[in-house]
Design a protein around this motif. Structure first.
Motif, PDB file in Angstrom:
ATOM      1  N   GLN A   4       3.964  -1.198   8.975  1.00 22.57           N
ATOM      2  CA  GLN A   4       4.346   0.115   8.458  1.00 22.57           C
ATOM      3  C   GLN A   4       5.743   0.017   7.882  1.00 22.57           C
ATOM      4  OE1 GLN A   4       3.973   3.353  11.228  1.00 22.57           O
ATOM      5  NE2 GLN A   4       5.418   4.599  10.103  1.00 22.57           N
ATOM      6  N   GLN A   5       5.929   0.540   6.706  1.00 27.25           N
ATOM      7  CA  GLN A   5       7.239   0.565   6.074  1.00 27.25           C
ATOM      8  C   GLN A   5       8.022   1.774   6.586  1.00 27.25           C
ATOM      9  OE1 GLN A   5       8.040  -2.162   4.089  1.00 27.25           O
ATOM     10  NE2 GLN A   5       6.044  -2.806   4.826  1.00 27.25           N
ATOM     11  N   ASP A   6       9.286   1.801   6.306  1.00 27.54           N
ATOM     12  CA  ASP A   6      10.153   2.867   6.820  1.00 27.54           C
ATOM     13  C   ASP A   6       9.907   4.174   6.063  1.00 27.54           C
ATOM     14  OD1 ASP A   6      12.121   4.304   8.083  1.00 27.54           O
ATOM     15  OD2 ASP A   6      13.761   3.401   6.962  1.00 27.54           O
ATOM     16  N   LEU A   7       9.414   5.178   6.778  1.00 23.71           N
ATOM     17  CA  LEU A   7       9.174   6.498   6.193  1.00 23.71           C
ATOM     18  C   LEU A   7      10.157   7.538   6.702  1.00 23.71           C
ATOM     19  CD1 LEU A   7       5.289   6.712   6.370  1.00 23.71           C
ATOM     20  CD2 LEU A   7       6.709   6.278   4.380  1.00 23.71           C
ATOM     21  N   THR A   8      11.114   7.078   7.459  1.00 24.34           N
ATOM     22  CA  THR A   8      12.059   8.006   8.049  1.00 24.34           C
ATOM     23  C   THR A   8      12.834   8.727   6.948  1.00 24.34           C
ATOM     24  OG1 THR A   8      12.274   6.551   9.944  1.00 24.34           O
ATOM     25  CG2 THR A   8      14.003   8.198   9.637  1.00 24.34           C
ATOM     26  N   GLY A   9      12.906  10.036   7.045  1.00 25.33           N
ATOM     27  CA  GLY A   9      13.656  10.784   6.045  1.00 25.33           C
ATOM     28  C   GLY A   9      13.383  12.271   6.158  1.00 25.33           C
TER      29      GLY A   9
ATOM     30  N   LEU B  89       4.223   2.667   1.785  1.00 30.34           N
ATOM     31  CA  LEU B  89       3.816   3.026   3.133  1.00 30.34           C
ATOM     32  C   LEU B  89       3.539   1.832   4.038  1.00 30.34           C
ATOM     33  CD1 LEU B  89       1.393   5.899   2.116  1.00 30.34           C
ATOM     34  CD2 LEU B  89       3.746   6.112   2.942  1.00 30.34           C
ATOM     35  N   LEU B  90       2.760   0.886   3.532  1.00 32.12           N
ATOM     36  CA  LEU B  90       2.292  -0.214   4.364  1.00 32.12           C
ATOM     37  C   LEU B  90       2.329  -1.527   3.592  1.00 32.12           C
ATOM     38  CD1 LEU B  90      -0.958   1.556   5.627  1.00 32.12           C
ATOM     39  CD2 LEU B  90       1.160   1.324   6.931  1.00 32.12           C
ATOM     40  N   ARG B  91       2.283  -2.596   4.350  1.00 34.33           N
ATOM     41  CA  ARG B  91       2.111  -3.929   3.808  1.00 34.33           C
ATOM     42  C   ARG B  91       0.995  -4.538   4.640  1.00 34.33           C
ATOM     43  NH1 ARG B  91       5.336  -9.363   4.183  1.00 34.33           N
ATOM     44  NH2 ARG B  91       5.546  -8.811   6.355  1.00 34.33           N
TER      45      ARG B  91
ATOM     46  N   ILE C 121       0.854  -1.188   0.000  1.00 33.81           N
ATOM     47  CA  ILE C 121       0.000   0.000   0.000  1.00 33.81           C
ATOM     48  C   ILE C 121       0.886   1.233   0.000  1.00 33.81           C
ATOM     49  CG2 ILE C 121      -1.753   1.280   1.270  1.00 33.81           C
ATOM     50  CD1 ILE C 121      -2.673  -1.397   2.427  1.00 33.81           C
ATOM     51  N   GLY C 122       0.706   2.036  -1.017  1.00 35.22           N
ATOM     52  CA  GLY C 122       1.471   3.261  -1.135  1.00 35.22           C
ATOM     53  C   GLY C 122       1.016   4.004  -2.369  1.00 35.22           C
TER      54      GLY C 122
END
Length: 123
Positions: free
Chosen positions: A81-86, A57-59, A50-51
Motif C-alpha cells: 500500500q502506498q502512502d495515502l495519508t493526507g 494507491l498500490l504496488r 495501481i491507482g
C-alpha cells in the motif's frame, strides 16, 4: 597434569558463491539483490503501479520464495500500500473513492492472472 583435549564447534559462515536455480517464466529477472542464503532467494514478476487520477494507491507483483522455510513457497501476489495519508476536500474524497474502485478491479485482474499461473503449475 591434566591433559585437555580439543573440542569441536560448528561456526556459521557466509559462503559466497553463485547458485543456479530454475526461474519461472513470469519472473522479471529481479531477485531482491544479493541473497545471503538459499532461503533468501525470491522471484519477482513485473511491477504494477495501481491507482487512478493523482492517486498512487498500490504496488503489486507476482512473487515466490521457492526455498523459504518460514513462509509459503507458493506463487503469491505481493501487494504494498502506498502512502495515502493526507487531508482531502469533498471532491478529492470522491476522486479517492473512484480510484479505490478502479484499484480493486486491477487487483481482481491480477488475482485471476495468479490463479491461471497456479492452475498451469508454473511454479
Amino acid at each position: 597434569m591434566t591433559q585437555h583435549l580439543p573440542r569441536t564447534v560448528t561456526v556459521p559462515v557466509l559462503v559466497t558463491r553463485s547458485l543456479e536455480i530454475e526461474e519461472p517464466d513470469w519472473c522479471a529477472g529481479r531477485h531482491g539483490g544479493h541473497a545471503e542464503s538459499k532461503v533468501d532467494v525470491t522471484h519477482y514478476g513485473l511491477e504494477h503501479a495501481i491507482g487512478a487520477g493523482d492517486f498512487n494507491l498500490l504496488r503489486a507483483m507476482l512473487a515466490q520464495a521457492p526455498f523459504a522455510e518460514r513462509a509459503t513457497t507458493d506463487v503469491v501476489l505481493y501487494v504494498e500500500q502506498q502512502d495515502l495519508t493526507g487531508s482531502y476536500t469533498p471532491d478529492e474524497v470522491e476522486e479517492l473513492a473512484d480510484a479505490l474502485v478502479e484499484a480493486a478491479a486491477r487487483l481482481r485482474a491480477l488475482s485471476r492472472e495468479l490463479a491461471a499461473i497456479l492452475a498451469r503449475g508454473d511454479q
